[in-house]
Design an enzyme around this catalytic site. Structure first.
Site, short mmCIF file in Angstrom:
data_model
loop_
_atom_site.label_atom_id
_atom_site.label_comp_id
_atom_site.label_asym_id
_atom_site.label_seq_id
_atom_site.Cartn_x
_atom_site.Cartn_y
_atom_site.Cartn_z
N HIS A 480 0.83 -1.20 0.00
CA HIS A 480 0.00 0.00 0.00
C HIS A 480 0.87 1.27 0.00
O HIS A 480 0.74 2.13 -0.87
CB HIS A 480 -0.91 -0.04 1.23
CG HIS A 480 -1.81 1.15 1.38
ND1 HIS A 480 -3.15 1.10 1.09
CD2 HIS A 480 -1.56 2.42 1.79
CE1 HIS A 480 -3.68 2.29 1.32
NE2 HIS A 480 -2.74 3.11 1.74
N GLU A 481 1.79 1.33 0.96
CA GLU A 481 2.62 2.53 1.06
C GLU A 481 3.55 2.65 -0.15
O GLU A 481 3.83 3.75 -0.62
CB GLU A 481 3.42 2.53 2.37
CG GLU A 481 2.56 2.51 3.63
CD GLU A 481 1.46 3.56 3.66
OE1 GLU A 481 1.62 4.63 3.03
OE2 GLU A 481 0.42 3.31 4.29
N HIS A 612 -7.66 10.31 12.40
CA HIS A 612 -7.82 10.59 10.97
C HIS A 612 -8.58 11.90 10.73
O HIS A 612 -8.20 12.69 9.89
CB HIS A 612 -8.61 9.47 10.30
CG HIS A 612 -7.76 8.37 9.79
ND1 HIS A 612 -7.30 7.37 10.60
CD2 HIS A 612 -7.27 8.11 8.56
CE1 HIS A 612 -6.57 6.53 9.87
NE2 HIS A 612 -6.54 6.96 8.64
N PHE A 614 -9.63 14.16 13.24
CA PHE A 614 -9.39 15.28 14.16
C PHE A 614 -7.93 15.71 14.22
O PHE A 614 -7.63 16.78 14.72
CB PHE A 614 -9.91 14.94 15.56
CG PHE A 614 -11.40 14.73 15.59
CD1 PHE A 614 -12.26 15.77 15.23
CD2 PHE A 614 -11.95 13.50 15.93
CE1 PHE A 614 -13.63 15.59 15.23
CE2 PHE A 614 -13.31 13.31 15.95
CZ PHE A 614 -14.17 14.36 15.58
N ALA A 615 -7.04 14.87 13.71
CA ALA A 615 -5.63 15.27 13.73
C ALA A 615 -4.95 14.94 12.40
O ALA A 615 -3.74 15.08 12.27
CB ALA A 615 -4.90 14.60 14.89
N GLY A 616 -5.71 14.48 11.43
CA GLY A 616 -5.13 14.15 10.14
C GLY A 616 -5.85 14.94 9.06
O GLY A 616 -6.54 15.90 9.36
N TYR A 618 -8.28 13.88 7.08
CA TYR A 618 -9.47 13.21 6.58
C TYR A 618 -10.79 13.79 7.06
O TYR A 618 -11.82 13.13 6.96
CB TYR A 618 -9.40 11.72 6.92
CG TYR A 618 -8.46 10.97 5.99
CD1 TYR A 618 -8.94 10.41 4.80
CD2 TYR A 618 -7.11 10.86 6.28
CE1 TYR A 618 -8.09 9.74 3.95
CE2 TYR A 618 -6.25 10.19 5.42
CZ TYR A 618 -6.75 9.64 4.26
OH TYR A 618 -5.91 8.98 3.40
ZN ZN Z 1 -2.92 5.21 1.96
#
Ligand code: ZN
Length: 694
Positions: A480-481, A612, A614-616, A618
């Site tokens: 994935h990465e 995701h 609240f701090a990312g 998304y």
């Molecule tokens: Zn990804």
């Protein structure tokens, strides 16, 4: 005047790569302050005079921002992979100043007006499509970040943006602290009965690190923690129901009490985001978020989520009934009702019984070095590139970090990347991610600054003399990465502003990453990477067949869970009102009713660790995973249609994927890029079929 390199602040050294071997917390504040001041002075000059041209304005701004981008990127990276109280304090001390100068660029009225002049001028038509998209994107982002505001409204908007940045850092620090802050040392062998050797070893190592120096995997004591590689396997294997319940409750109440309580932060974040959106003339923060995404609107997102829910919910209900029947029969308790902390445990038992293999059986076949060789061989087959180890040619932040170079078919180097594979709970953030470190840039002298990326995973570290033996999920995560990395590294776009992942819409960003995961199920690819690390024996056929069958195991429950998270995210950012009747927790409960089969506990506070949104990045964008999965499943469908067993067809389709999705990056709208690859618009069919929901 020149300064000796040894005395110079490493964050100020202009080189191709950050000096991770030299950067110390005490370098952060002086370097960042100096770079912020330099950029501010350059902005003064640019705002006062400057042509409304691509080179004089857009490209110039990129050049001026680069030193700060490079240094701040390195600091941010280190807070994620080598966090210390000193580094965190230094980061916090200057973060506000960095946010302010970036915001100034985004909100500069003179620059905005000159960009408008560029867009409306005669030269605009002479720019290429990527450049035009960049100009339009900068203008839209400027408008969304308040360039049109004046006076009090502008000051309030800016203050809120600063506060939001601070809140997000505090949110994620609370989660990190809470995860680190909980542990349970158990010393009775009955408490770890059923735990596989790798988990026992990890827990004994944890106990050792915490001062129980005599701890051994066989005799304990064992330290149970909320760190991913321990928590997940422990919930699947620990036979002590009470212990599982205790651990589960700790996990879903992380950062939900005392000084580290994230609930007030959530309310404040949502209030500020809503306020920002209203000031900009949007009905909600979700509308603001979608303005820069591939999805055409909230209704389209709800449409996709509804379609997935319709397919997943009945499947998930049947899966729970099936699991309960199995658990009752196996345990000999005919009245057993499954609790939330029983589901992972029994799901793993049912998987073992139905597919007769465990993560532990697979681990010996997935040794990291071999997995990397196989993954790089696939990249060579599909895209004609060569990846080679270049350890020692770049500074690292931990001895286990690797460095690789990427060469094109003609042997020319075109990119490089770091890989930080292992979990280090004491100072490294959980999860896995890819960061762009250097964007592909043509320097003023015509030379190329090659793109560079970080690939960061949190997989099981090597234990004893064995290499890192990976779970199948860890293999998928690595693919994935790497997929993200490929889009950044194989770009051919000549403008860094839209090269690689830059300017790719959030909800399309997971296309190459999720696309790469599909190859983990392709037999010839798997043969290239799955060999027993001691005997060299290939993955047995029956194990392969079971892996493939297991892929759709509990797909209804998994899909429904993602729909649950996506719906909460969208609702909190669209319908929820800070002063309305429903609290944040009411929203969660209401949405859980339609989107879960087993309702969450009354004291469930998973929102307090939902980093995701609240701090990312998304916020009102969690749906992106599913949105992009539609794209990635359909893209892999092109290989299935062409014939996975036909090497020539795979090569041709792979090259087309490289020439479109991986090369064009943010230079075209993702729908156009997709159509260029697939020859038509995306369809949800391929995803439903791949997950057994079709
Ligand atoms: Zn990804």
């Amino acid at each position: 005047m020149t300064t000796a390199a040894s005395d110079a602040n490493p964050l100020l050294l202009a080189g191709w790569l950050p000096r991770y071997d030299l950067i110390q917390p005490e370098h952060v504040v002086p370097a960042i302050r100096q770079l912020v001041a330099a950029l501010a002075a350059d902005l003064d000059a640019l705002e006062a005079a400057g042509p409304a041209t691509w080179d004089g304005l857009v490209a110039r701004l990129t050049v001026l921002s680069q030193p700060l981008n490079d240094a701040w990127g390195a600091v941010n990276h280190l807070t994620g992979v080598k966090n210390t109280p000193e580094l965190r304090a230094a980061h916090e001390a200057v973060q506000g100043e960095v946010v302010a100068v970036y915001m100034r660029i985004g909100q500069s009225r003179p620059l905005y007006e000159r960009l408008c002049a560029l867009r409306d001028g005669p030269d605009f038509a002479k720019l290429d499509g990527g450049q035009r998209r960049v100009v339009a994107g900068i203008l839209r982002d400027a408008e969304l970040s308040g360039v049109g505001l004046d006076g009090v409204a502008k000051a309030r908007f800016q203050a809120a943006a600063m506060e939001l940045a601070e809140l997000s850092t505090r949110f994620s620090n609370h989660v990190l602290d809470a995860t680190k802050g909980f542990s349970l040392t158990v010393s009775h062998p009955s408490q770890v009965e059923g735990c596989p050797p790798s988990l026992r070893a990890a827990m004994a190592a944890g106990a050792c690190a915490a001062g129980e120096t005599a701890a051994t995997p066989e005799a304990g004591p064992w330290r149970v923690s909320l760190d991913g590689p321990v928590f997940g396997p422990f919930m699947e294997h620990c036979r002590d129901r009470e212990l599982r319940a205790q651990l589960y409750r700790a996990f879903i109440t992380r950062a939900a009490t005392g000084e580290a309580d994230n609930l007030p932060l959530i309310e404040r974040i949502l209030r500020l985001r809503h306020q920002q959106a209203r000031v900009l003339g949007k009905a909600s923060y979700a509308e603001l978020s979608l303005a820069s995404k591939m999805a055409p609107g909230i209704a389209a997102v709800h449409g996709l989520l509804d379609e997935l829910r319709r397919a997943a919910r009945p499947k998930a209900t049947a899966e729970l009934a099936d699991l309960t029947a199995f658990a009752r029969q196996t345990s000999g308790e005919p009245a057993l009702e499954l609790a939330l902390w029983d589901v992972p445990f029994w799901a793993e038992r049912l998987r073992e019984s139905r597919f007769a293999y465990t993560d532990e059986e697979l681990r010996p076949y997935f040794a990291l070095p071999r997995v990397l060789d196989g993954m790089f061989a696939l990249a060579q087959r599909l895209f004609g590139i060569t990846v080679r180890a270049a350890d020692g040619e770049a500074p690292v932040w931990h001895e286990s970090v690797r460095f690789f170079r990427v060469a094109d078919a003609d042997g020319r180097d075109i990119a490089a990347f770091w890989l930080d594979p292992y979990s280090r709970p004491a100072d490294k953030r959980g999860g896995a991610w890819m960061d762009n470190v250097v964007d592909r840039t043509i320097r003023p002298d015509g030379s190329l600054r090659l793109p560079v990326a970080h690939l960061v995973c949190n997989q099981t570290p090597p234990v004893g003399d064995a290499p890192s033996l990976m779970t199948f999920r860890e293999v998928e995560t690595l693919f994935h990465e790497f997929g993200h990395g490929l889009q950044h590294l194989l770009t051919r776009v000549p403008h860094p502003e839209c090269a690689g992942i830059n300017r790719v819409e959030w909800d399309a960003v997971e296309l190459p990453s999720q696309f790469m995961e599909n190859w983990c199920y392709h037999r010839p690819t798997l043969d290239g990477l799955a060999r027993h690390w001691q005997t060299g024996v290939a993955l047995p056929d029956d194990l392969y067949r079971k892996i493939v069958a297991a892929r759709t195991y509990r797909a209804g429950s998994t899909t429904l869970r993602q729909v649950y998270f996506s719906t909460i995210d969208l609702d909190l950012h669209h319908s929820y009102r800070p002063d309305g009747e429903e609290s944040v927790l009411d929203v969660q409960r209401r949405i859980a009713a339609d989107n879960t089969i087993l309702p969450p506990l009354p004291d469930d506070r998973f929102l307090c660790s939902f980093s995701h949104i609240f701090a990312g990045g998304y916020a009102a964008g969690y749906y992106s995973y599913k949105w992009a999965e539609v794209l990635s499943a359909d893209a892999f469908g092109a290989f299935i249609d062409a014939g996975l067993d036909d090497p020539a067809a795979v090569v041709a389709t792979g090259r087309r994927f490289r020439d479109t999705v991986l090369s064009l990056g943010g230079s075209q709208h993702p729908l156009e890029v997709f159509k260029a690859f697939r020859g038509r618009e995306p369809s949800v069919r391929a995803l439903l079929e791949a997950t057994g929901l079709g």
